[in-house]
Design an enzyme around this catalytic site. Structure first.
Site, PDB file in Angstrom:
ATOM      1  CB  THR A   1       2.923  17.184 -28.089  1.00 19.65           C
ATOM      2  OG1 THR A   1       3.310  17.511 -29.568  1.00 19.65           O
ATOM      3  CG2 THR A   1       3.401  15.585 -28.247  1.00 19.65           C
TER       4      THR A   1
ATOM      5  CB  SER B   1       7.994  20.700 -40.356  1.00 25.69           C
ATOM      6  OG  SER B   1       7.427  21.664 -39.320  1.00 25.69           O
TER       7      SER B   1
ATOM      8  CE  LYS C   1       2.848  17.954 -35.265  1.00 30.34           C
ATOM      9  NZ  LYS C   1       2.378  19.102 -34.268  1.00 30.34           N
TER      10      LYS C   1
ATOM     11  CG  ASP D   1       5.844  17.149 -31.307  1.00 32.49           C
ATOM     12  OD1 ASP D   1       6.650  16.813 -30.221  1.00 32.49           O
ATOM     13  OD2 ASP D   1       5.814  18.302 -31.540  1.00 32.49           O
TER      14      ASP D   1
ATOM     15  CD  GLU E   1       0.613  18.359 -31.281  1.00 28.85           C
ATOM     16  OE1 GLU E   1       1.675  18.911 -31.263  1.00 28.85           O
ATOM     17  OE2 GLU E   1       0.544  17.021 -31.078  1.00 28.85           O
ATOM     18  N   GLY E   2      -2.463  20.407 -34.286  1.00 28.55           N
ATOM     19  CA  GLY E   2      -1.714  21.193 -35.369  1.00 28.55           C
ATOM     20  C   GLY E   2      -0.254  21.603 -35.064  1.00 28.55           C
TER      21      GLY E   2
ATOM     22  N   PRO F   1       0.798  20.739 -14.472  1.00 28.81           N
ATOM     23  CG  PRO F   1       0.503  19.545 -12.636  1.00 28.81           C
ATOM     24  CD  PRO F   1      -0.126  19.707 -13.794  1.00 28.81           C
TER      25      PRO F   1
END
Length: 225
Positions: free
Chosen positions: A16, A41, A37, A54, A115-116, A203
């Site tokens: 994320t 879940s 997304k 997320d 995003e998976g 970072p």
């Protein structure tokens, strides 16, 4: 490169944060970008309905004017694998529904960051996994490698699996607490063995602002702000 799919070596490796940073970078380049997304879940009840943290982060980094459901069409409460969460909720995840939601976003935006959930081969239902769905669309994949013990094996296996199904656009090294000893050597090991570009090193504890300056889209030639 209109759409990229973000996967990870595991759950909790920073997908994320990387997705949000790439959205920020695209928007800083003057592009209308949206996060997606498809299945989330681990969601909480709110006055507006089930909401996933997320997905809300992706929505916040997307171009204005989107509703939550446009970014996250399938929201599930249990914090377990999507196919199990769907089974517990008494629903089935239909890839055609995800396709329709994606097409609506794609028609309005110049960049989509999908995003998976978890890693590359997480199931969506009894027949289809995220890998099948993404491969059918031939989306380029960006792999987020959480820099911790075991990451070399996980990263190389995932990179090999992705490359067999769809374009492998690159990978990101995401530094995780408490800090991996010799992480620089681990990054160099992966750089030598993964046949795709390193798109940046994020970072530890970096904000989206900072992460965006450390990453580049696969179609950028250099990681310049």
């Amino acid at each position: 490169m209109h759409t990229i799919f973000i996967t990870g070596t595991d759950t909790g490796v920073g997908k994320t944060r990387v997705a949000c940073a790439l959205l920020r970078r695209a928007r800083d380049r003057g592009l209308r970008a949206a996060g997606f997304k498809p299945v989330a879940s681990g969601s909480e009840h709110t006055p507006a309905g089930l909401r996933n943290e997320d997905a809300q982060a992706l929505l916040a980094e997307s171009a204005p004017g989107l509703d939550y459901d446009a970014v996250n069409p399938v929201t599930l409460e249990p914090a377990i694998a999507p196919h199990l969460a769907a089974r517990a909720a008494g629903v089935a995840i239909d890839p055609l529904r995800l396709d329709r939601a994606y097409e609506c976003l794609a028609a309005q935006h110049e960049r989509i960051v999908v995003e998976g959930a978890g890693g590359w081969r997480v199931p969506l239902n009894d027949r289809t996994g995220f890998d099948d769905w993404v491969a059918a669309r031939r989306w380029p994949v960006v792999l987020v490698v959480g820099m911790r013990l075991g990451c070399i094996n996980h990263a190389l296996l995932t990179a090999e699996a992705v490359s067999r199904r769809t374009p492998f656009a690159g990978w990101v090294a995401n530094l995780l607490p408490p800090g991996q000893p010799h992480w620089e050597e681990n990054v160099e090991t992966l750089r030598q063995r993964i046949d795709a570009p390193l798109l940046g090193i994020v970072p530890m504890h970096a904000s989206v602002d900072v992460a965006a300056t450390q990453l580049r889209w696969p179609d950028e030639t250099a990681a310049t702000p």
